[in-house]
Design a protein around this motif. Sequence first.
Motif, PDB file in Angstrom:
ATOM      1  N   ASP A  58       0.816  -1.204   0.000  1.00  0.00           N
ATOM      2  CA  ASP A  58       0.000   0.000   0.000  1.00  0.00           C
ATOM      3  C   ASP A  58       0.854   1.260   0.000  1.00  0.00           C
ATOM      4  OD1 ASP A  58      -2.842  -1.108   0.360  1.00  0.00           O
ATOM      5  OD2 ASP A  58      -1.656  -2.175   1.850  1.00  0.00           O
ATOM      6  N   PRO A 326     -13.216  -4.208  -3.081  1.00  0.00           N
ATOM      7  CA  PRO A 326     -13.300  -3.184  -2.032  1.00  0.00           C
ATOM      8  C   PRO A 326     -14.226  -3.598  -0.883  1.00  0.00           C
ATOM      9  CG  PRO A 326     -13.340  -2.138  -4.166  1.00  0.00           C
ATOM     10  CD  PRO A 326     -13.404  -3.621  -4.414  1.00  0.00           C
ATOM     11  N   TYR A 331     -14.685  -5.435   4.889  1.00  0.00           N
ATOM     12  CA  TYR A 331     -14.962  -6.456   5.903  1.00  0.00           C
ATOM     13  C   TYR A 331     -13.688  -6.794   6.674  1.00  0.00           C
ATOM     14  CZ  TYR A 331     -19.523  -7.407   3.772  1.00  0.00           C
ATOM     15  OH  TYR A 331     -20.799  -7.315   3.303  1.00  0.00           O
ATOM     16  N   THR A 333     -10.994  -4.980   7.069  1.00  0.00           N
ATOM     17  CA  THR A 333     -10.562  -3.868   7.920  1.00  0.00           C
ATOM     18  C   THR A 333     -11.398  -3.807   9.194  1.00  0.00           C
ATOM     19  OG1 THR A 333     -10.097  -2.690   5.895  1.00  0.00           O
ATOM     20  CG2 THR A 333      -9.962  -1.419   7.912  1.00  0.00           C
ATOM     21  N   LYS A 341      -8.359  -3.499  18.617  1.00  0.00           N
ATOM     22  CA  LYS A 341      -8.851  -2.323  19.344  1.00  0.00           C
ATOM     23  C   LYS A 341      -8.291  -2.269  20.751  1.00  0.00           C
ATOM     24  CE  LYS A 341     -13.081  -3.987  21.476  1.00  0.00           C
ATOM     25  NZ  LYS A 341     -14.516  -4.051  21.430  1.00  0.00           N
TER      26      LYS A 341
ATOM     27  N   GLN B  48     -11.237   3.022  -4.782  1.00  0.00           N
ATOM     28  CA  GLN B  48     -11.301   1.560  -4.696  1.00  0.00           C
ATOM     29  C   GLN B  48     -10.077   0.946  -4.039  1.00  0.00           C
ATOM     30  OE1 GLN B  48     -12.105  -0.641  -8.191  1.00  0.00           O
ATOM     31  NE2 GLN B  48     -14.209  -0.857  -7.540  1.00  0.00           N
ATOM     32  N   TYR B  49      -8.889   1.384  -4.488  1.00  0.00           N
ATOM     33  CA  TYR B  49      -7.661   0.818  -3.933  1.00  0.00           C
ATOM     34  C   TYR B  49      -6.831   1.939  -3.346  1.00  0.00           C
ATOM     35  CZ  TYR B  49      -9.230  -3.057  -6.737  1.00  0.00           C
ATOM     36  OH  TYR B  49      -9.988  -4.054  -7.280  1.00  0.00           O
ATOM     37  N   ILE B  70     -20.946  -5.002  10.035  1.00  0.00           N
ATOM     38  CA  ILE B  70     -20.820  -5.703   8.759  1.00  0.00           C
ATOM     39  C   ILE B  70     -21.727  -6.918   8.707  1.00  0.00           C
ATOM     40  CG2 ILE B  70     -18.481  -4.891   8.326  1.00  0.00           C
ATOM     41  CD1 ILE B  70     -17.488  -7.646   9.185  1.00  0.00           C
ATOM     42  N   PHE B  71     -22.246  -7.337   9.853  1.00  0.00           N
ATOM     43  CA  PHE B  71     -23.041  -8.555   9.844  1.00  0.00           C
ATOM     44  C   PHE B  71     -24.543  -8.293   9.782  1.00  0.00           C
ATOM     45  CE2 PHE B  71     -19.042  -9.734  12.028  1.00  0.00           C
ATOM     46  CZ  PHE B  71     -18.511 -10.397  10.930  1.00  0.00           C
ATOM     47  N   ASP B  79     -17.510   1.186  18.996  1.00  0.00           N
ATOM     48  CA  ASP B  79     -16.831   1.068  20.291  1.00  0.00           C
ATOM     49  C   ASP B  79     -15.361   0.737  20.120  1.00  0.00           C
ATOM     50  OD1 ASP B  79     -16.629  -1.962  21.917  1.00  0.00           O
ATOM     51  OD2 ASP B  79     -17.255  -1.822  19.833  1.00  0.00           O
ATOM     52  N   ALA B  80     -14.997   0.089  18.985  1.00  0.00           N
ATOM     53  CA  ALA B  80     -13.579  -0.187  18.740  1.00  0.00           C
ATOM     54  C   ALA B  80     -12.812   1.133  18.620  1.00  0.00           C
ATOM     55  CB  ALA B  80     -13.415  -1.015  17.479  1.00  0.00           C
ATOM     56  N   HIS B  81     -13.381   2.100  17.877  1.00  0.00           N
ATOM     57  CA  HIS B  81     -12.707   3.386  17.690  1.00  0.00           C
ATOM     58  C   HIS B  81     -12.582   4.124  19.017  1.00  0.00           C
ATOM     59  CE1 HIS B  81     -14.135   3.452  13.215  1.00  0.00           C
ATOM     60  NE2 HIS B  81     -13.721   2.283  13.613  1.00  0.00           N
ATOM     61  N   THR B  83     -12.573   2.856  21.994  1.00  0.00           N
ATOM     62  CA  THR B  83     -11.598   2.172  22.854  1.00  0.00           C
ATOM     63  C   THR B  83     -10.185   2.638  22.516  1.00  0.00           C
ATOM     64  OG1 THR B  83     -13.047   0.271  22.729  1.00  0.00           O
ATOM     65  CG2 THR B  83     -10.890  -0.103  23.693  1.00  0.00           C
ATOM     66  N   ILE B  84      -9.914   2.724  21.202  1.00  0.00           N
ATOM     67  CA  ILE B  84      -8.572   3.126  20.761  1.00  0.00           C
ATOM     68  C   ILE B  84      -8.286   4.565  21.181  1.00  0.00           C
ATOM     69  CG2 ILE B  84      -7.153   3.559  18.729  1.00  0.00           C
ATOM     70  CD1 ILE B  84      -8.721   1.184  17.412  1.00  0.00           C
ATOM     71  N   PHE B 259      -3.874   3.489  14.313  1.00  0.00           N
ATOM     72  CA  PHE B 259      -5.193   3.351  13.720  1.00  0.00           C
ATOM     73  C   PHE B 259      -5.297   4.227  12.464  1.00  0.00           C
ATOM     74  CE2 PHE B 259      -9.926   4.220  14.078  1.00  0.00           C
ATOM     75  CZ  PHE B 259     -10.270   3.009  13.534  1.00  0.00           C
ATOM     76  N   LEU B 262      -3.429   2.620   9.668  1.00  0.00           N
ATOM     77  CA  LEU B 262      -4.191   1.511   9.078  1.00  0.00           C
ATOM     78  C   LEU B 262      -5.100   2.013   7.956  1.00  0.00           C
ATOM     79  CD1 LEU B 262      -5.242  -1.469   9.120  1.00  0.00           C
ATOM     80  CD2 LEU B 262      -6.897  -0.730  10.828  1.00  0.00           C
ATOM     81  N   GLN B 263      -5.733   3.181   8.177  1.00  0.00           N
ATOM     82  CA  GLN B 263      -6.670   3.694   7.176  1.00  0.00           C
ATOM     83  C   GLN B 263      -5.967   4.093   5.887  1.00  0.00           C
ATOM     84  OE1 GLN B 263      -9.570   3.017   8.086  1.00  0.00           O
ATOM     85  NE2 GLN B 263      -8.961   2.710  10.213  1.00  0.00           N
ATOM     86  N   GLN B 266      -3.410  -0.576   4.744  1.00  0.00           N
ATOM     87  CA  GLN B 266      -4.196  -1.747   4.382  1.00  0.00           C
ATOM     88  C   GLN B 266      -5.697  -1.499   4.410  1.00  0.00           C
ATOM     89  OE1 GLN B 266      -2.261  -5.586   5.728  1.00  0.00           O
ATOM     90  NE2 GLN B 266      -1.529  -4.262   7.345  1.00  0.00           N
ATOM     91  N   GLY B 267      -6.149  -0.527   5.224  1.00  0.00           N
ATOM     92  CA  GLY B 267      -7.583  -0.271   5.325  1.00  0.00           C
ATOM     93  C   GLY B 267      -8.149   0.434   4.106  1.00  0.00           C
ATOM     94  N   ARG B 268      -7.298   1.142   3.364  1.00  0.00           N
ATOM     95  CA  ARG B 268      -7.683   1.865   2.147  1.00  0.00           C
ATOM     96  C   ARG B 268      -8.886   2.774   2.358  1.00  0.00           C
ATOM     97  NH1 ARG B 268      -7.358  -3.292  -1.768  1.00  0.00           N
ATOM     98  NH2 ARG B 268      -5.177  -3.743  -1.461  1.00  0.00           N
TER      99      ARG B 268
END
Lengths: 341, 303
Positions: A58, A326, A331, A333, A341, B48-49, B70-71, B79-81, B83-84, B259, B262-263, B266-268
């Motif tokens: 990346d 994407p 998912y 990420t 976290k 996209q990438y 996502i589910f 809450d993950a954000h 927490t960080i 964090f 990451l964005q 790999q998080g793109r």
Amino acid sequence: MKRTLTALAFLAATTSLAQAEGVLNLYNWGNYTGPDLLAKFEAETGIKVTVTDYDSNDTALAKIEAGGHGFDLVVPSTNYVPIFVQKGLAVELDMAKLPNHANIAPEWMDVAWDPGRTHSVPWQWGSIGMSVNTAVYTGDINTSAIFLDVPDELKGKINVVPEMTDVVNLAVMYVGGEPCTEDTEVLKKARDVLLAAKPHWISMDYGATEKLANNDWAASVNWNGSSMRARLANDTVAHGYPKEGYPIFMDSVMLLADAQNVEEAYTFMNFIMEPENAAMISAFARYNNGIAGSEAFMPEDMKTAPEVVTPEEHQAAGVFLPTCSPTAQQYMTAIWTELLK
Amino acid sequence: MSPAEQSQRRKSSRNGWLLSAPALSLLFLAASGPLLIVLVYSFLTPGQYGNVIWEFSLDGWVGILFTRDIFDGTMNLADAHLTIFWRSVKLSLMTTALTFALGFPTAWFIATRPPAQRAMWLFLITIPFWTNLLIRTFAINEVIRNEGLMNTVLISLGLISEPIRLINTDTAVFIGMAYVYLPLMVLPLFAAIDRFDMKLLEAGYDLYASRLQVLRHVILPIVKPGIIAGSILVFVPSLGAYVTPRVLGGGKNMMIGNFIELQFGQGRNWPLGAALSMALLLIVMAALLIYVRASTKGSNPHG
């Protein structure tokens, strides 16, 4: 007659001196390009190579896309090759300038990510698996359960490399899914497995070669070449190929669309597909190279190394990671953020 | 003021501006230029990438606090954000407190040495700055790791039988941060204590103040600007710390800095990364404002 020869030799010497002005800027992974390879290349062609390091696909993609980088060649992994092509960052290769293109081993010629090898030539390939100190754990090491259902002996002693795509896909394959899946049921299972296993990991870090060698870690999710280097320093370290599926990678050299030294770049690409030179690349970083006939030039300790020559029974489980969509990336990420976290 | 004097003054003021123009424009361009780009990117759509698409979107900013599950597809508080973020703020506050606890006696000690010796002590404090941050962090890593200097020595002395597992824990990050940022606390504290008039101590004791009362009512209010400056210098870089948590923490738990990375990697998701960076900046500004208000209130003479 003798005088003519001397004159010819002089002429040849001056032409090669004139060529010596050539330069080439290679943008490659860190600790991946052997200095002896570059010295040999410079001695043969007079072209001076400058190597700049990167630490992730990346990073390389972002920097090249931003422009103004001055690089001629880049070495992205399998799943990034199509992105470079699609974005027009790398160009189609002129086969007339690459007579050694025919040296590419048949199994690496018609690959899914670059059919016919029109845009990339092999640098090195390897796989990600489990490095385990067999003095600490004597059970089966050819399974992702080593880090996803950590055996008692390895609890608090196993590291996981912080490579999102590799780690999440290992977990996805462990729970029976396909890499880059968008199936939320599978992803949910993969997430739960990862979250449950994390408390048993000591860290999520790089540098496995040294830390396995000096016993800071008893196991790690790790690349095969690194496993081999760790074994050479500490002979109880072994490499396991997860039977549930493990990612294979190949890093390939691509010519950038805005390269300044195109001729020199072709000379280099042709040079590294010479079996003897490809073996030099392997001897440095301890990965295979994908050039037919290079085996003969490989260092003795690599010719039979179980980390380099994948044992027959483990070959089928190896999977090339496709370029994830994407959505799949989102998912992954989300799972990764939850995990860290 | 005669017209000649006025024109003289105008001229010198103009010269002052002219002379500082290169520095000011450099500061302006170098600080606000990239910041503006980050601000604009935080309102765009992720490509996209990696990279961005030039379409306005608030998703980056919404994404700081809310995520789509996502589910089941519902929007939830992220809450993950949180927490960080909380981990980073907590660790920065703890680092500030620890560096103050260690730095105040140190600064006091240096400021009360004879003037000839002070330069030497200050010089000793600045020695760590000679070495790159990354190298210092790896040096700590070498000292505290399981098979490292500390554990080998303690085991060979027979004080412990099992290595103390410190590396890759939050404690290790805490120790590392305090070590790295300690000089930044000591130096402003020293500057403040150095100006402190020791006669005030005697005056306090003469008025029957206890040692604690002298500390609270005489010393602390006067050296407060130094405390504030030191705390800001420690708190602000701690909040964005990236190297220390990564090397000493073992990378199992992210801090804001990791964090954000990451964005962009790999998080793109560059807009989310940009929005997170701006949010971090806002937190720092809020902290600074609180400090400034507290310090101006304190310096008003009352009664």
